[in-house]
Design an enzyme around this catalytic site. Structure first.
Site, PDB file in Angstrom:
ATOM      1  N   ARG A 103     -11.742 -20.601  -4.307  1.00  0.00           N
ATOM      2  CA  ARG A 103     -10.990 -20.268  -3.082  1.00  0.00           C
ATOM      3  C   ARG A 103     -11.792 -20.811  -1.906  1.00  0.00           C
ATOM      4  NH1 ARG A 103      -8.286 -14.700  -1.010  1.00  0.00           N
ATOM      5  NH2 ARG A 103      -6.751 -15.493  -2.484  1.00  0.00           N
ATOM      6  N   HIS A 130      -1.329 -21.969  -2.437  1.00  0.00           N
ATOM      7  CA  HIS A 130      -1.781 -20.761  -3.156  1.00  0.00           C
ATOM      8  C   HIS A 130      -0.971 -20.637  -4.451  1.00  0.00           C
ATOM      9  CE1 HIS A 130      -3.681 -17.070  -3.886  1.00  0.00           C
ATOM     10  NE2 HIS A 130      -3.161 -16.293  -2.961  1.00  0.00           N
ATOM     11  N   GLN A 133      -0.640 -17.351  -6.691  1.00  0.00           N
ATOM     12  CA  GLN A 133       0.271 -16.373  -6.109  1.00  0.00           C
ATOM     13  C   GLN A 133       1.721 -16.818  -6.347  1.00  0.00           C
ATOM     14  OE1 GLN A 133      -0.646 -13.380  -4.189  1.00  0.00           O
ATOM     15  NE2 GLN A 133       1.483 -12.998  -4.698  1.00  0.00           N
ATOM     16  N   ASP A 220       4.438 -13.390   5.060  1.00  0.00           N
ATOM     17  CA  ASP A 220       2.974 -13.396   4.921  1.00  0.00           C
ATOM     18  C   ASP A 220       2.400 -13.203   6.326  1.00  0.00           C
ATOM     19  OD1 ASP A 220       0.374 -13.737   4.015  1.00  0.00           O
ATOM     20  OD2 ASP A 220       0.495 -15.922   3.887  1.00  0.00           O
ATOM     21  N   CYS A 260       2.543 -11.419  -0.314  1.00  0.00           N
ATOM     22  CA  CYS A 260       1.383 -11.653  -1.180  1.00  0.00           C
ATOM     23  C   CYS A 260       0.275 -10.622  -0.955  1.00  0.00           C
ATOM     24  CB  CYS A 260       0.863 -13.064  -0.972  1.00  0.00           C
ATOM     25  SG  CYS A 260       0.403 -13.409   0.741  1.00  0.00           S
ATOM     26  N   ARG A 288      -0.223 -10.707 -10.509  1.00  0.00           N
ATOM     27  CA  ARG A 288      -1.312 -11.681 -10.375  1.00  0.00           C
ATOM     28  C   ARG A 288      -2.156 -11.680 -11.651  1.00  0.00           C
ATOM     29  NH1 ARG A 288      -3.181 -13.459  -5.486  1.00  0.00           N
ATOM     30  NH2 ARG A 288      -4.357 -14.848  -6.817  1.00  0.00           N
TER      31      ARG A 288
HETATM   32  N1   CP Z   1      -2.676 -12.334  -2.304  1.00  0.00           N
HETATM   33  C1   CP Z   1      -3.983 -12.640  -2.378  1.00  0.00           C
HETATM   34  O1   CP Z   1      -4.364 -13.751  -2.723  1.00  0.00           O
HETATM   35  O2   CP Z   1      -4.807 -11.616  -2.084  1.00  0.00           O
HETATM   36  P1   CP Z   1      -6.392 -11.671  -1.925  1.00  0.00           P
HETATM   37  O3   CP Z   1      -6.675 -12.442  -0.677  1.00  0.00           O
HETATM   38  O4   CP Z   1      -6.805 -10.229  -1.835  1.00  0.00           O
HETATM   39  O5   CP Z   1      -6.973 -12.346  -3.126  1.00  0.00           O
HETATM   40  N1  NVA Z   2      -1.946 -16.889   4.236  1.00  0.00           N
HETATM   41  C1  NVA Z   2      -2.931 -15.917   3.850  1.00  0.00           C
HETATM   42  C2  NVA Z   2      -2.786 -15.550   2.413  1.00  0.00           C
HETATM   43  C3  NVA Z   2      -3.744 -14.523   1.926  1.00  0.00           C
HETATM   44  C4  NVA Z   2      -3.574 -14.197   0.486  1.00  0.00           C
HETATM   45  C5  NVA Z   2      -4.318 -16.475   4.135  1.00  0.00           C
HETATM   46  O1  NVA Z   2      -4.564 -17.648   3.828  1.00  0.00           O
HETATM   47  O2  NVA Z   2      -5.148 -15.757   4.687  1.00  0.00           O
END
Ligand code: CP
Ligand code: NVA
Length: 300
Positions: A103, A130, A133, A220, A260, A288
């Site tokens: 990530r 992502h 997700q 989101d 998400c 997930r």
């Molecule tokens: N939805 C999601 O990816 O959550 P986190 O940022 O908690 O991993």
């Molecule tokens: N769009 C958000 C998603 C988090 C799971 C971010 O990137 O922070």
């Protein structure tokens, strides 16, 4: 179909055939009903340059349930954070691990990691996409409706989540409508890929138009990780884009609400909708785990 996934990377849903995505969903359901120790003694490294609750814990628990092990690698604590190159990190980690989940910010870093790693690399979120997700969301939609068709409306920032859903919908043949304010439209690359796939995709500024006839209403956060300095500016720009009860009433009667998470009640979604009878956000979060176990089992 699953055999074609062995050894592959999982960087974006756009890289997979419809049948491969459907077979991952089937495997997720199978593992949800009957866990199997498919990854005995396999080790996944998880590089995090951003925070996470769901991604980190579901990957870690998923590996344990499959009989393997996961190692949390904060970017701050490995040499990558001090300037060791992505390419060198990829080649070194490939000598120890069976797979890498990452990530981070730039999609190009994930692509570079995958290029130099000799083991599967999984995209656990970038500024662009992502996909894990997205797969869990398809599972949640199929759990609810039994099929993957009809319209998905995404309201808000044309961010990584919008991209993931555009690819997910385009691949399985769902219609997708995105409503975003000026300057926050979905990534044109994602829209072009979807159009080239023959997807039914529309981009509008009007949330009401987007949710009309939708079976899934999705939103989101307005400020994603790394954009914190823009929070106040974004709150103003997204005024009028909250998913509330009134907006949900314009969708199909059977519509479900997805997010998400993490969510900001009173910003992109009202507390009433998030906690309401149409919300499936906690099933979605649970999925997930199941979807990722399928990814891990198929790739590793
Ligand atoms: N939805 C999601 O990816 O959550 P986190 O940022 O908690 O991993
Ligand atoms: N769009 C958000 C998603 C988090 C799971 C971010 O990137 O922070």
């Amino acid at each position: 179909m699953l055999g074609s996934l062995k050894g592959r990377d999982f960087l974006s849903l756009k890289d997979f055939e419809r049948e491969e995505i459907l077979s991952l969903l089937d495997l997720a359901v199978k593992l949800r009903e009957n866990n199997q120790l498919l990854l005995k003694d396999k080790v996944l490294g998880m590089i995090f340059a951003k925070s996470s609750t769901r991604t980190r814990i579901s990957f870690e628990v998923g590996m344990l349930q499959l009989g393997g092990h996961a190692i949390f690698l904060s970017e701050r604590d490995i040499q990558l954070g001090r300037g060791e190159t992505v390419a060198d990190t990829a080649r070194v980690l490939s000598r120890y691990l069976d797979g890498i989940m990452i990530r981070t910010f730039a999609q190009s870093d994930v692509d570079e990691l995958a290029k130099y790693a000799s083991i599967p690399v999984i995209n656990g979120l970038t500024d662009f996409d992502h996909p894990c997700q997205g797969l869990a969301d398809l599972l949640t939609i199929r759990d609810n409706f039994g099929v993957l068709n009809g319209k998905l409306a995404f309201i808000g920032d044309g961010n990584n989540m919008a991209t993931a859903l555009i690819f997910a919908a385009a691949k399985v043949g769902m219609e997708i409508a995105i409503a975003s304010p000026s300057g926050y439209e979905p990534d044109p690359v994602a829209v072009r890929v979807a159009k080239n796939l023959g997807a039914s995709i529309s981009v509008t500024k009007d949330p009401k138009e987007a949710v009309k006839g939708a079976y899934v209403v999705y939103t989101d956060v307005w400020t994603s990780m790394g954009q914190e300095k823009e929070t106040e500016l974004r709150k103003k720009a997204f005024n009028g884009y909250q998913v509330d009860k009134k907006l949900m009433e314009l969708a199909d009667k059977k519509a479900i609400f997805l997010h998400c998470l993490p969510a900001h009640r009173g910003e992109e979604v009202s507390a009433e909708v998030l906690e309401g009878p149409q919300s499936r956000v906690f099933d979605e979060a649970e999925n997930r785990l199941h979807a990722q176990k399928a990814i891990l089992a198929a790739l590793l």
